[in-house]
Motif scaffolding. Structure first.
Motif, mmCIF file in Angstrom:
data_model
loop_
_atom_site.group_PDB
_atom_site.id
_atom_site.type_symbol
_atom_site.label_atom_id
_atom_site.label_comp_id
_atom_site.label_asym_id
_atom_site.label_seq_id
_atom_site.Cartn_x
_atom_site.Cartn_y
_atom_site.Cartn_z
ATOM 1 N N MET A 51 0.835 -1.201 0.000
ATOM 2 C CA MET A 51 0.000 0.000 0.000
ATOM 3 C C MET A 51 0.868 1.248 0.000
ATOM 4 O O MET A 51 0.398 2.344 -0.271
ATOM 5 C CB MET A 51 -0.886 0.020 1.255
ATOM 6 C CG MET A 51 -1.940 -1.058 1.247
ATOM 7 S SD MET A 51 -2.854 -1.037 2.791
ATOM 8 C CE MET A 51 -4.086 -2.273 2.456
ATOM 9 N N CYS A 79 -5.926 -9.628 6.300
ATOM 10 C CA CYS A 79 -5.450 -8.547 7.162
ATOM 11 C C CYS A 79 -6.588 -7.889 7.917
ATOM 12 O O CYS A 79 -7.747 -7.954 7.504
ATOM 13 C CB CYS A 79 -4.624 -7.527 6.399
ATOM 14 S SG CYS A 79 -5.266 -7.069 4.834
ATOM 15 N N PHE A 81 -7.142 -4.241 10.323
ATOM 16 C CA PHE A 81 -6.619 -3.029 10.954
ATOM 17 C C PHE A 81 -7.531 -2.746 12.143
ATOM 18 O O PHE A 81 -8.711 -2.435 11.967
ATOM 19 C CB PHE A 81 -6.612 -1.866 9.962
ATOM 20 C CG PHE A 81 -5.618 -2.058 8.857
ATOM 21 C CD1 PHE A 81 -4.330 -1.566 8.984
ATOM 22 C CD2 PHE A 81 -5.951 -2.758 7.708
ATOM 23 C CE1 PHE A 81 -3.400 -1.759 7.980
ATOM 24 C CE2 PHE A 81 -5.028 -2.965 6.704
ATOM 25 C CZ PHE A 81 -3.746 -2.464 6.835
ATOM 26 N N ILE A 84 -9.670 0.488 12.262
ATOM 27 C CA ILE A 84 -10.363 0.976 11.068
ATOM 28 C C ILE A 84 -11.479 -0.002 10.698
ATOM 29 O O ILE A 84 -11.261 -1.201 10.585
ATOM 30 C CB ILE A 84 -9.390 1.134 9.882
ATOM 31 C CG1 ILE A 84 -8.294 2.143 10.243
ATOM 32 C CG2 ILE A 84 -10.132 1.597 8.635
ATOM 33 C CD1 ILE A 84 -7.207 2.262 9.227
ATOM 34 N N ASP A 85 -12.670 0.541 10.514
ATOM 35 C CA ASP A 85 -13.807 -0.288 10.117
ATOM 36 C C ASP A 85 -14.253 0.115 8.720
ATOM 37 O O ASP A 85 -14.095 1.264 8.322
ATOM 38 C CB ASP A 85 -14.979 -0.070 11.074
ATOM 39 C CG ASP A 85 -14.571 -0.314 12.513
ATOM 40 O OD1 ASP A 85 -13.793 -1.245 12.737
ATOM 41 O OD2 ASP A 85 -15.036 0.442 13.387
ATOM 42 N N PHE A 86 -14.826 -0.841 8.021
ATOM 43 C CA PHE A 86 -15.295 -0.570 6.666
ATOM 44 C C PHE A 86 -16.807 -0.731 6.604
ATOM 45 O O PHE A 86 -17.360 -1.682 7.148
ATOM 46 C CB PHE A 86 -14.657 -1.548 5.680
ATOM 47 C CG PHE A 86 -13.155 -1.584 5.781
ATOM 48 C CD1 PHE A 86 -12.392 -0.554 5.280
ATOM 49 C CD2 PHE A 86 -12.518 -2.629 6.406
ATOM 50 C CE1 PHE A 86 -11.020 -0.573 5.394
ATOM 51 C CE2 PHE A 86 -11.152 -2.667 6.522
ATOM 52 C CZ PHE A 86 -10.394 -1.624 6.013
ATOM 53 N N TYR A 87 -17.434 0.180 5.922
ATOM 54 C CA TYR A 87 -18.874 0.077 5.651
ATOM 55 C C TYR A 87 -19.650 -0.386 6.876
ATOM 56 O O TYR A 87 -20.337 -1.405 6.862
ATOM 57 C CB TYR A 87 -19.104 -0.830 4.434
ATOM 58 C CG TYR A 87 -18.568 -0.171 3.181
ATOM 59 C CD1 TYR A 87 -19.189 0.956 2.671
ATOM 60 C CD2 TYR A 87 -17.413 -0.620 2.558
ATOM 61 C CE1 TYR A 87 -18.688 1.616 1.558
ATOM 62 C CE2 TYR A 87 -16.907 0.038 1.441
ATOM 63 C CZ TYR A 87 -17.558 1.145 0.954
ATOM 64 O OH TYR A 87 -17.069 1.799 -0.137
ATOM 65 N N THR A 88 -19.554 0.420 7.922
ATOM 66 C CA THR A 88 -20.094 0.027 9.230
ATOM 67 C C THR A 88 -21.618 -0.063 9.253
ATOM 68 O O THR A 88 -22.175 -0.684 10.146
ATOM 69 C CB THR A 88 -19.654 1.035 10.299
ATOM 70 O OG1 THR A 88 -19.998 2.345 9.831
ATOM 71 C CG2 THR A 88 -18.161 0.968 10.527
ATOM 72 N N SER A 90 -23.380 -1.438 6.968
ATOM 73 C CA SER A 90 -23.812 -2.620 6.218
ATOM 74 C C SER A 90 -23.873 -3.822 7.144
ATOM 75 O O SER A 90 -23.164 -3.887 8.148
ATOM 76 C CB SER A 90 -22.819 -2.923 5.087
ATOM 77 O OG SER A 90 -22.742 -1.830 4.223
ATOM 78 N N THR A 94 -23.976 -8.700 3.959
ATOM 79 C CA THR A 94 -23.807 -7.879 2.750
ATOM 80 C C THR A 94 -22.311 -7.705 2.446
ATOM 81 O O THR A 94 -21.874 -7.870 1.304
ATOM 82 C CB THR A 94 -24.450 -6.487 2.957
ATOM 83 O OG1 THR A 94 -25.762 -6.673 3.460
ATOM 84 C CG2 THR A 94 -24.486 -5.702 1.664
ATOM 85 N N LEU A 95 -21.550 -7.374 3.495
ATOM 86 C CA LEU A 95 -20.111 -7.165 3.306
ATOM 87 C C LEU A 95 -19.431 -8.470 2.867
ATOM 88 O O LEU A 95 -18.552 -8.465 1.991
ATOM 89 C CB LEU A 95 -19.501 -6.643 4.613
ATOM 90 C CG LEU A 95 -18.140 -5.959 4.518
ATOM 91 C CD1 LEU A 95 -18.153 -4.814 3.522
ATOM 92 C CD2 LEU A 95 -17.704 -5.431 5.880
ATOM 93 N N ILE A 98 -20.039 -9.302 -0.826
ATOM 94 C CA ILE A 98 -19.180 -8.522 -1.725
ATOM 95 C C ILE A 98 -17.745 -9.047 -1.658
ATOM 96 O O ILE A 98 -17.102 -9.282 -2.678
ATOM 97 C CB ILE A 98 -19.208 -7.024 -1.326
ATOM 98 C CG1 ILE A 98 -20.614 -6.443 -1.487
ATOM 99 C CG2 ILE A 98 -18.174 -6.224 -2.118
ATOM 100 C CD1 ILE A 98 -21.136 -6.404 -2.885
ATOM 101 N N THR A 99 -17.250 -9.228 -0.435
ATOM 102 C CA THR A 99 -15.843 -9.596 -0.242
ATOM 103 C C THR A 99 -15.516 -10.945 -0.880
ATOM 104 O O THR A 99 -14.478 -11.114 -1.509
ATOM 105 C CB THR A 99 -15.520 -9.636 1.271
ATOM 106 O OG1 THR A 99 -15.872 -8.375 1.834
ATOM 107 C CG2 THR A 99 -14.052 -9.900 1.515
ATOM 108 N N LYS A 101 -16.451 -12.456 -3.407
ATOM 109 C CA LYS A 101 -16.320 -12.496 -4.878
ATOM 110 C C LYS A 101 -14.877 -12.252 -5.330
ATOM 111 O O LYS A 101 -14.506 -12.574 -6.454
ATOM 112 C CB LYS A 101 -17.211 -11.434 -5.525
ATOM 113 C CG LYS A 101 -18.677 -11.564 -5.195
ATOM 114 C CD LYS A 101 -19.326 -12.637 -6.032
ATOM 115 C CE LYS A 101 -20.832 -12.674 -5.787
ATOM 116 N NZ LYS A 101 -21.429 -13.923 -6.210
ATOM 117 N N PHE A 102 -14.086 -11.640 -4.454
ATOM 118 C CA PHE A 102 -12.710 -11.308 -4.839
ATOM 119 C C PHE A 102 -11.746 -12.495 -4.686
ATOM 120 O O PHE A 102 -10.628 -12.431 -5.164
ATOM 121 C CB PHE A 102 -12.186 -10.153 -3.971
ATOM 122 C CG PHE A 102 -12.808 -8.823 -4.296
ATOM 123 C CD1 PHE A 102 -12.243 -7.980 -5.246
ATOM 124 C CD2 PHE A 102 -13.974 -8.398 -3.661
ATOM 125 C CE1 PHE A 102 -12.815 -6.752 -5.549
ATOM 126 C CE2 PHE A 102 -14.556 -7.179 -3.958
ATOM 127 C CZ PHE A 102 -13.970 -6.355 -4.896
#
Lengths: 284, 218
Positions: A51, A79, A81, A84-88, A90, A94-95, A98-99, A101-102
């Motif tokens: 990053m 990983c 962090f 740090i939270d993502f799309y809290t 959701s 749902t998360l 999306i995840t 699929k990667f």
């Protein structure tokens, strides 16, 4: 086999730099990455995840250079962090939808087994999870895509002692079959005394030590004695503190004369960190 | 890239911004209004809210943790923006076609929604994209200055062509006079606008991707 190898990493910012950061983590072990706030832990971790563009140096994950095989290796890296939270807003499901699929090795069976194990309700929103549960959710995601290397930046910061202990137990269970390795940064050194196999200690952007935990603890001694005794060892001490009883100071075991009558004890990781930080203060 | 687009559509963007084109498009039914404002709502409302959401939800870190290339991250975001822009324009064009039939004898002060006008709207959004996205991808999270400058450029373009359409005879003929009946001419302007939009957006992508490669995820 090495899960992670960091070699001669250099990265210069206007007010901070990583200087020749090198360490390695063997497969199937937990490495604690310790250092004070601002010592360079997150910068190093973000360099490992590509990053941050490093000025020089090489990072190899599972034997491959991350700069050349980033896509392939990120399939094998999980990983989290801690702060740090993502799309809290959701929901977990749902998360996850999306995840997943990667990742080509995603397993729903594994995912649901970890949700049960961690007692996570997939209908809950991320914001409704406690900090410990958020870390467990990150672990569930990572393990469901078959991550071999878990890179966790301060996963236990902000957790109560019970949740921290619970999470440390999870880390130890994860590495039991020898397939998963964990690099775990923290400034809560007591966590590492409980679960880490190896310790890498970073101070002011430079690696002070990277070794097996007991070897690291054995390589330092915490001395305490009178002010008169201080003069005998002052020059060899990494740093010291004067108190009403005399002094306490940290020394490399190799620099300590064991025939001396100065009291010597094994330091804790926290004491090593504190005395190294004090050394920096002296030079400032 | 497809997964990143779906991530933006399902997680990153509020469904409201997918519905918004219907509401802004319906404003085309106001007789003789300043129709340039309709696609501009995308610039004024959707873009800052969408980018603010990405920033507050740490989308940049989330995306870079995934096994995707930085180029794909930019490409997916461009795809989402272009899809939203097209949604705004196409829905507005449909409402605009109704407007022309609903009020056939209206005297327009501002541009009427003929195909040529939509060509100008495509150029306006092309300018918006060309400024917004390369500026945004210097950091990939700061959107305030990029939105302000790009929206200002879009407004200035709209003001300039509107002024020219009223004051310059040749242009007045095209947008207010006999040119409005010339379907070939109108469609040519629309096509030219689409080409400018495509070219400018591709240039914006190349510059943005190059800049994003240098961005550090801090």
């Amino acid at each position: 086999m090495l899960a992670l190898e960091v070699r001669h990493l250099h990265k210069k910012y206007a007010d901070f730099q990583l200087k020749d950061v090198s360490f390695q983590l063997e497969k199937g072990y937990i490495m604690g990455f310790i250092g004070a706030n601002g010592a360079g832990k997150t910068t190093t971790i973000k360099s490992i995840l590509n990053m941050i563009r490093v000025d020089s140096g090489e990072i190899r994950v599972l034997g491959k250079n991350i700069a050349e095989h980033e896509m392939e290796l990120k399939q094998d890296i999980g990983c989290a962090f801690g702060d740090i939270d993502f799309y809290t807003r959701s929901k977990i499901k749902t998360l996850t939808a999306i995840t997943k699929k990667f990742y080509k090795n995603w397993s729903d069976d594994v995912y649901y087994s970890y949700l049960r194990r961690f007692k996570l309700d997939e209908n809950k929103k991320i914001a409704e999870l406690s900090r410990g549960m958020k870390v467990k959710y990150s672990l569930a995601l990572a393990l469901s895509h078959g991550a071999k290397l878990l890179i966790l930046d301060e996963p236990t910061s902000g957790l109560d002692p019970v949740s921290r202990d619970d999470l440390l137990g999870v880390f130890q269970q994860l590495i039991m079959d020898g397939e998963i390795s964990i690099l775990f940064s923290t400034h809560i050194t007591s966590d590492l005394e409980k679960c880490a196999d190896f310790i890498t200690f970073i101070q002011d952007g430079r690696i002070v030590a990277s070794a097996e935990k007991n070897d690291l603890l054995e390589s330092y001694r915490l001395l305490s004695g009178s002010e008169k005794q201080l003069h005998e060892v002052k020059e060899r001490l990494i740093s010291y503190k004067i108190n009403s009883f005399g002094f306490t100071g940290l020394i490399h075991t190799s620099d300590f004369d064991h025939s001396s009558d100065i009291h010597a004890a094994a330091p804790s990781l926290e004491e090593i960190m504190i005395y190294f930080a004090k050394k920096e203060d002296v030079y400032v | 890239m497809y997964n990143l687009v779906m991530k933006d559509l399902k997680l990153g963007i509020s469904p409201w911004f997918l519905a918004l084109p219907l509401f802004t498009g319906a404003l085309m039914l106001i007789p003789g209004w300043v129709y340039f404002l309709v696609p501009m709502y995308f610039c004024f409302i959707t873009v800052p809210n969408m980018f603010g959401g990405f920033k507050s939800q740490h989308d940049l870190l989330f995306s870079t943790m995934m096994p995707v290339t930085k180029k794909d991250i930019v490409k997916a975001r461009f795809a989402v923006i272009v899809v939203l822009e097209l949604l705004h324009l196409l829905i507005a064009m449909i409402f605009g076609a109704f407007t022309l039939r609903l009020y056939p004898n209206l005297t327009y002060i501002f541009f009427a929604p003929h195909p040529g006008f939509w060509g100008l709207c495509f150029v306006m959004l092309a300018i918006f994209n060309l400024i917004l996205l390369p500026m945004y991808y210097k950091t990939a999270y700061k959107y305030g200055a990029a939105t302000t400058v790009s929206s200002t450029a879009a407004i200035l373009f709209a003001l300039a062509v509107q002024w020219a359409g009223i004051r310059i005879a040749a242009l007045n003929d095209i947008f207010y006079g006999p040119g409005t009946e010339n379907t070939g001419l109108q469609l040519s302007i629309l096509l030219a606008g689409v080409l400018v939009f495509t070219a400018f957006t591709l240039i914006a992508y190349r510059v943005s991707a190059r800049r994003f490669l240098k961005v550090e995820i801090i």
